[in-house]
Write a protein that holds these residues in place. Structure first.
Motif, PDB file in Angstrom:
ATOM      1  N   UNK A 100      52.107 -77.103 -67.152  1.00  0.00           N
ATOM      2  CA  UNK A 100      52.479 -76.550 -65.847  1.00  0.00           C
ATOM      3  C   UNK A 100      53.950 -76.793 -65.536  1.00  0.00           C
ATOM      4  N   UNK A 101      54.469 -77.975 -65.898  1.00  0.00           N
ATOM      5  CA  UNK A 101      55.873 -78.289 -65.630  1.00  0.00           C
ATOM      6  C   UNK A 101      56.799 -77.401 -66.437  1.00  0.00           C
ATOM      7  N   UNK A 102      56.358 -77.011 -67.633  1.00  0.00           N
ATOM      8  CA  UNK A 102      57.200 -76.171 -68.496  1.00  0.00           C
ATOM      9  C   UNK A 102      57.047 -74.684 -68.190  1.00  0.00           C
ATOM     10  N   UNK A 103      55.805 -74.257 -67.976  1.00  0.00           N
ATOM     11  CA  UNK A 103      55.532 -72.819 -67.880  1.00  0.00           C
ATOM     12  C   UNK A 103      55.229 -72.342 -66.468  1.00  0.00           C
ATOM     13  N   UNK A 104      55.043 -73.278 -65.527  1.00  0.00           N
ATOM     14  CA  UNK A 104      54.618 -72.879 -64.196  1.00  0.00           C
ATOM     15  C   UNK A 104      53.135 -72.552 -64.185  1.00  0.00           C
ATOM     16  N   UNK A 105      52.581 -72.349 -62.996  1.00  0.00           N
ATOM     17  CA  UNK A 105      51.145 -72.080 -62.901  1.00  0.00           C
ATOM     18  C   UNK A 105      50.788 -70.757 -63.575  1.00  0.00           C
ATOM     19  N   UNK A 123      51.009 -70.864 -67.473  1.00  0.00           N
ATOM     20  CA  UNK A 123      50.111 -71.795 -68.167  1.00  0.00           C
ATOM     21  C   UNK A 123      48.794 -71.112 -68.500  1.00  0.00           C
ATOM     22  N   UNK A 124      48.213 -71.495 -69.634  1.00  0.00           N
ATOM     23  CA  UNK A 124      46.906 -70.964 -70.025  1.00  0.00           C
ATOM     24  C   UNK A 124      45.992 -72.120 -70.409  1.00  0.00           C
ATOM     25  N   UNK A 125      44.697 -71.883 -70.289  1.00  0.00           N
ATOM     26  CA  UNK A 125      43.725 -72.903 -70.688  1.00  0.00           C
ATOM     27  C   UNK A 125      43.822 -73.182 -72.186  1.00  0.00           C
ATOM     28  N   UNK A 126      44.081 -72.156 -72.974  1.00  0.00           N
ATOM     29  CA  UNK A 126      44.205 -72.352 -74.420  1.00  0.00           C
ATOM     30  C   UNK A 126      45.350 -73.309 -74.740  1.00  0.00           C
ATOM     31  N   UNK A 153      34.907 -80.376 -68.605  1.00  0.00           N
ATOM     32  CA  UNK A 153      35.468 -81.319 -67.633  1.00  0.00           C
ATOM     33  C   UNK A 153      36.117 -80.625 -66.438  1.00  0.00           C
ATOM     34  N   UNK A 154      36.760 -79.500 -66.695  1.00  0.00           N
ATOM     35  CA  UNK A 154      37.414 -78.748 -65.618  1.00  0.00           C
ATOM     36  C   UNK A 154      37.073 -77.275 -65.808  1.00  0.00           C
ATOM     37  N   UNK A 155      36.456 -76.637 -64.830  1.00  0.00           N
ATOM     38  CA  UNK A 155      35.939 -75.277 -65.024  1.00  0.00           C
ATOM     39  C   UNK A 155      37.004 -74.188 -65.045  1.00  0.00           C
ATOM     40  N   UNK A 156      38.237 -74.511 -64.686  1.00  0.00           N
ATOM     41  CA  UNK A 156      39.257 -73.473 -64.618  1.00  0.00           C
ATOM     42  C   UNK A 156      40.652 -74.095 -64.644  1.00  0.00           C
ATOM     43  N   UNK A 157      41.636 -73.254 -64.874  1.00  0.00           N
ATOM     44  CA  UNK A 157      43.037 -73.678 -64.790  1.00  0.00           C
ATOM     45  C   UNK A 157      43.348 -74.169 -63.378  1.00  0.00           C
TER      46      UNK A 157
END
Length: 207
Positions: free
Chosen positions: A32-37, A40-43, A59-63
């Motif tokens: 997130x710090x590099x690419x922004x929200x 960013x991708x889940x992959x 553990x986390x259902x989504x970005x």
């Protein structure tokens, strides 16, 4: 900082589960710090964490869930130094200690600072209710203490809320504008920044 975040502690579970959540948050912070929200991708987060995407989704259902967990954990850490102000202490020294701690956080947690700054610049879609609630309440409480110190003649006359804004801006600058600072100085100089900010704020706050 992520490993000890409020999000990981609140989630609980076994040691392995806590470690995997921490790894996901650490990876999310980097991405997130590099690419922004939006970028960013889940992959990419899963790859950074060394996990498969299905394992991450357990553990986390989504970005969005990862992003929100990070932001809430970061805000708690960001607010801790303000909560630590000793209302019975020496006003100038207490506020200078707060300035020093905020600068240390800019030095030690630059990714976290940039993540939070990006959220604010985007209109705070995830954090606005917290900013208007918890943060505002804490600022109001702190402003009341500062105003009391001023009325008692123990602190120079200042606008309490704008004082806090100035502290945030002048300390977080060294994280959020790190590239600019290093380009101008040829590297970071947190010792110089600390000496400068102490001089500025001591002069401002001393009666």
């Amino acid at each position: 900082m992520v490993e000890n975040s409020a999000a990981v502690q609140k989630a609980g579970g076994t040691r392995i589960q806590r470690e995997k959540r921490a790894a996901i948050l650490e990876a999310g912070l980097t991405v997130f710090a590099e690419a922004g929200f939006r970028g960013a991708t889940l992959d990419r987060i899963a790859s950074e964490a060394g996990l498969s995407k299905p394992n991450l989704l357990y553990y986390y259902p989504s970005k969005e869930a990862i992003y929100e967990a990070l932001l809430h954990g970061l805000l708690e850490t960001w607010l801790d130094p303000l909560r630590a102000l000793d209302h019975g202490g020496d006003p100038v020294e207490e506020l200078l200690a707060y300035v020093a701690r905020k600068l240390e956080m800019a030095r030690d947690f630059p990714r976290e600072s940039r993540l939070f700054a990006n959220e604010i610049l985007s209109g705070a879609p995830q954090m606005l209710p917290v900013l208007q609630g918890e943060l505002r309440a804490l600022v109001d409480e702190t402003a009341g203490v500062i105003e009391r110190w001023v009325s008692e003649g123990r602190l120079a006359k200042v606008d309490a809320r704008h004082l806090l804004f100035s502290i945030w801006a002048q300390t977080q600058h060294y994280a959020d504008f790190d590239v600019q600072v290093q380009a101008v100085l040829g590297g970071q100089d947190f010792a110089g920044a600390a000496a400068h900010l102490e001089q500025v704020f001591r002069r401002m706050l001393t009666v």
